[in-house]
Design a protein around this motif. Sequence first.
Motif, PDB file in Angstrom:
ATOM      1  N   PHE A  85      23.753  26.740  17.768  1.00  0.00           N
ATOM      2  CA  PHE A  85      24.962  26.332  17.052  1.00  0.00           C
ATOM      3  C   PHE A  85      24.712  25.953  15.593  1.00  0.00           C
ATOM      4  O   PHE A  85      25.626  25.493  14.912  1.00  0.00           O
ATOM      5  CB  PHE A  85      25.636  25.159  17.773  1.00  0.00           C
ATOM      6  N   TRP A 115      39.123  26.646  23.319  1.00  0.00           N
ATOM      7  CA  TRP A 115      39.125  26.904  24.754  1.00  0.00           C
ATOM      8  C   TRP A 115      40.511  27.091  25.352  1.00  0.00           C
ATOM      9  O   TRP A 115      40.645  27.705  26.397  1.00  0.00           O
ATOM     10  CB  TRP A 115      38.419  25.778  25.493  1.00  0.00           C
ATOM     11  N   PRO A 133      33.294  29.231  27.155  1.00  0.00           N
ATOM     12  CA  PRO A 133      34.454  28.698  26.431  1.00  0.00           C
ATOM     13  C   PRO A 133      35.625  28.285  27.327  1.00  0.00           C
ATOM     14  O   PRO A 133      36.668  28.912  27.337  1.00  0.00           O
ATOM     15  CB  PRO A 133      34.849  29.861  25.530  1.00  0.00           C
ATOM     16  N   SER A 160      34.571  28.914  18.788  1.00  0.00           N
ATOM     17  CA  SER A 160      33.685  27.878  19.301  1.00  0.00           C
ATOM     18  C   SER A 160      34.353  26.515  19.277  1.00  0.00           C
ATOM     19  O   SER A 160      35.121  26.202  18.365  1.00  0.00           O
ATOM     20  CB  SER A 160      32.405  27.822  18.458  1.00  0.00           C
ATOM     21  N   ASP A 185      31.039  30.049  21.645  1.00  0.00           N
ATOM     22  CA  ASP A 185      30.588  29.312  22.827  1.00  0.00           C
ATOM     23  C   ASP A 185      30.176  30.288  23.918  1.00  0.00           C
ATOM     24  O   ASP A 185      30.784  31.343  24.079  1.00  0.00           O
ATOM     25  CB  ASP A 185      31.713  28.419  23.356  1.00  0.00           C
ATOM     26  N   ARG A 186      29.166  29.916  24.665  1.00  0.00           N
ATOM     27  CA  ARG A 186      28.725  30.747  25.795  1.00  0.00           C
ATOM     28  C   ARG A 186      29.641  30.560  26.990  1.00  0.00           C
ATOM     29  O   ARG A 186      29.818  31.476  27.792  1.00  0.00           O
ATOM     30  CB  ARG A 186      27.287  30.390  26.150  1.00  0.00           C
ATOM     31  N   ARG A 222      32.762  23.957  18.689  1.00  0.00           N
ATOM     32  CA  ARG A 222      31.983  23.199  17.702  1.00  0.00           C
ATOM     33  C   ARG A 222      32.017  23.973  16.395  1.00  0.00           C
ATOM     34  O   ARG A 222      31.025  24.544  15.969  1.00  0.00           O
ATOM     35  CB  ARG A 222      30.523  23.059  18.147  1.00  0.00           C
ATOM     36  N   HIS A 271      32.987  23.106  31.770  1.00  0.00           N
ATOM     37  CA  HIS A 271      32.350  21.853  31.377  1.00  0.00           C
ATOM     38  C   HIS A 271      32.826  20.663  32.209  1.00  0.00           C
ATOM     39  O   HIS A 271      32.537  19.519  31.882  1.00  0.00           O
ATOM     40  CB  HIS A 271      32.607  21.584  29.894  1.00  0.00           C
ATOM     41  N   ASN A 299      27.288  26.941  12.985  1.00  0.00           N
ATOM     42  CA  ASN A 299      28.586  26.284  13.117  1.00  0.00           C
ATOM     43  C   ASN A 299      28.663  25.023  12.258  1.00  0.00           C
ATOM     44  O   ASN A 299      29.742  24.637  11.814  1.00  0.00           O
ATOM     45  CB  ASN A 299      28.859  25.928  14.576  1.00  0.00           C
ATOM     46  N   LYS A 322      37.958  21.678  20.586  1.00  0.00           N
ATOM     47  CA  LYS A 322      37.938  22.211  21.955  1.00  0.00           C
ATOM     48  C   LYS A 322      39.258  22.877  22.346  1.00  0.00           C
ATOM     49  O   LYS A 322      39.245  24.011  22.829  1.00  0.00           O
ATOM     50  CB  LYS A 322      37.575  21.119  22.967  1.00  0.00           C
TER      51      LYS A 322
END
Length: 177
Positions: free
Chosen positions: A115, A50, A132, A57, A129-130, A59, A137, A118, A46
């Motif tokens: 995913f 991010w 990110p 991603s 990621d849609r 993931r 989240h 991935n 993450k």
Amino acid sequence: MYPEGHFLLAAVPLTAYTVARRRRLPSGPMVLLLLVATQLPDVIDKPLAWTFAILPSGRMLAHSLVVSLPILSVLVLLAARRGYGRYAVVFSAGYLSHIAGDFYPIVRLGTDYYFFPNLFWPLLAANPDRTPSFAAHAPDSLLSLVVPLVVFGLAVSYSVVTVYRRHEQVLAVIPQR
């Protein structure tokens, strides 16, 4: 899946196995190890995706079976040589349960799951990621943080108390000067 879900997905079977096999709860260090193992893929991926935009991603790298299975296999072999095989197996099971928790839609959707690639990165190109970002989240309310905080608080408290008790027992056996 949220952090407490990842932990519980691994902790419930470990607890059931330990109680059935040894007639006691898992040790504190084992619970703490499981707590770390079940969160590690997200702790690695993450931020790299991010926060630092190194990965497309959250993931991907640590969630990939192509990457994680060889590393976990080597970890188990090295730990077994040093007498820590049981801990390495629990760590690996916790780590892989995290991946299973994130990729369970594959059971229903197969390769149509967004995913899916991935899971096999770098052999397949990963889907980004849609949303990110950590903000995308974030929980809707502070009240939704109660369950995760209680679960983690109980796990860490149990670990600390059992380690302290074991340490106390060891010190009681050692003669004092």
